[in-house]
Design a protein around this motif. Structure first.
Motif, PDB file in Angstrom:
ATOM      1  N   GLU A   1       1.145  -1.520   4.117  1.00 55.60           N
ATOM      2  CA  GLU A   1       0.564  -2.849   4.339  1.00 55.60           C
ATOM      3  C   GLU A   1       0.553  -3.647   3.030  1.00 55.60           C
ATOM      4  O   GLU A   1       0.435  -3.074   1.948  1.00 55.60           O
TER       5      GLU A   1
ATOM      6  N   CYS B   1      -6.542  -1.590   0.201  1.00 53.48           N
ATOM      7  CA  CYS B   1      -5.662  -1.954   1.308  1.00 53.48           C
ATOM      8  C   CYS B   1      -6.512  -2.421   2.490  1.00 53.48           C
ATOM      9  O   CYS B   1      -7.449  -1.747   2.886  1.00 53.48           O
TER      10      CYS B   1
ATOM     11  N   ASN C   1       0.032   4.106   0.843  1.00 55.28           N
ATOM     12  CA  ASN C   1      -0.303   4.993   1.951  1.00 55.28           C
ATOM     13  C   ASN C   1       0.298   4.518   3.262  1.00 55.28           C
ATOM     14  O   ASN C   1       0.913   5.298   3.982  1.00 55.28           O
ATOM     15  N   CYS C   2       0.135   3.219   3.584  1.00 55.92           N
ATOM     16  CA  CYS C   2       0.572   2.763   4.907  1.00 55.92           C
ATOM     17  C   CYS C   2       1.570   1.619   4.867  1.00 55.92           C
ATOM     18  O   CYS C   2       2.056   1.199   5.911  1.00 55.92           O
TER      19      CYS C   2
ATOM     20  N   CYS D   1      -5.753   0.389   5.610  1.00 55.76           N
ATOM     21  CA  CYS D   1      -6.202   1.786   5.599  1.00 55.76           C
ATOM     22  C   CYS D   1      -7.295   2.051   4.565  1.00 55.76           C
ATOM     23  O   CYS D   1      -7.908   3.122   4.573  1.00 55.76           O
TER      24      CYS D   1
ATOM     25  N   CYS E   1       0.853  -1.198   0.000  1.00 56.56           N
ATOM     26  CA  CYS E   1       0.000   0.000   0.000  1.00 56.56           C
ATOM     27  C   CYS E   1       0.883   1.240   0.000  1.00 56.56           C
ATOM     28  O   CYS E   1       1.818   1.351   0.782  1.00 56.56           O
TER      29      CYS E   1
HETATM   30 ZN   LIG Z   1      -2.858   1.071   3.497  1.00 52.52          ZN
END
Ligand SMILES: [Zn+2]
Length: 187
Positions: free
Chosen positions: A9, A16, A6-7, A19, A4
């Motif tokens: 993961e 995801c 963004n985070c 998030c 991911c």
């Molecule tokens: Zn994420």
């Protein structure tokens, strides 16, 4: 499997698991930006416009939905109120409504003219400081409504009651904003 953006993961599906961001986030390009624009502006399946639409068409259902867990499509009620207050402030400033007519005041005696000007100035102070009495109104109304809910044996806690109040006051501020802009427009 990708990570991911963004985070970080590990993502196996379209979104995801941690998030909720889309797995396929590409670099921002001009064609991509233009493609997203109509959706970002007009697609009112979530966010501020969604709040407005729901609160105008079915306010009871909207608030109940939010309280019972339908959080994602909605703007947080506090954000909703803050944006409504900012809009209200801008409209008050831009339309610059006054209760008197300058030419008419010239024909009055000085004392009456001053009284009208003072009254107008006081009204203006309240318009410009709406947020102060809104803060008081939120606390007072939440406590009051919490008491009413208790009497009616409704199982809302204080925070949930505050959410009901926030949504309602934000909507009130928006309606006031619309009325001011209409008056300003007629003026
Ligand atoms: Zn994420």
């Amino acid at each position: 499997m990708i990570l991911c953006k963004n985070c970080g993961e590990q993502v196996y599906n379209k979104f995801c698991p941690s998030c909720g961001q889309k797995a396929s986030v590409k670099r921002i390009t001009v064609p991509g930006l233009l493609q997203d624009l109509p959706h970002a502006i007009f697609h009112i399946d979530r966010g501020f416009l969604y709040n407005i639409r729901q609160m105008f068409t079915q306010p009871g259902r909207a608030i109940n939905g939010y309280l019972s867990g339908q959080r994602k499509p909605f703007f947080h009620p506090a954000t909703y109120l803050v944006i409504s207050l900012v809009l209200n402030y801008l409209v008050v400033k831009i339309t610059d409504l006054h209760l008197y007519d300058e030419n008419e005041l010239q024909t009055m005696d000085a004392f009456a003219a001053k009284a009208i000007r003072d009254y107008d100035a006081m009204q203006w102070w309240f318009l410009e400081h709406t947020y102060i009495y809104i803060l008081f109104a939120i606390s007072a109304s939440s406590l009051f409504l919490f008491g009413i809910y208790k009497l009616l044996k409704q199982n809302y806690n204080l925070a949930e009651t505050a959410v009901v109040v926030l949504f309602t006051i934000a909507q009130g501020v928006l309606i006031q904003t619309i009325i001011y802009s209409l008056f300003g427009w007629i003026h």
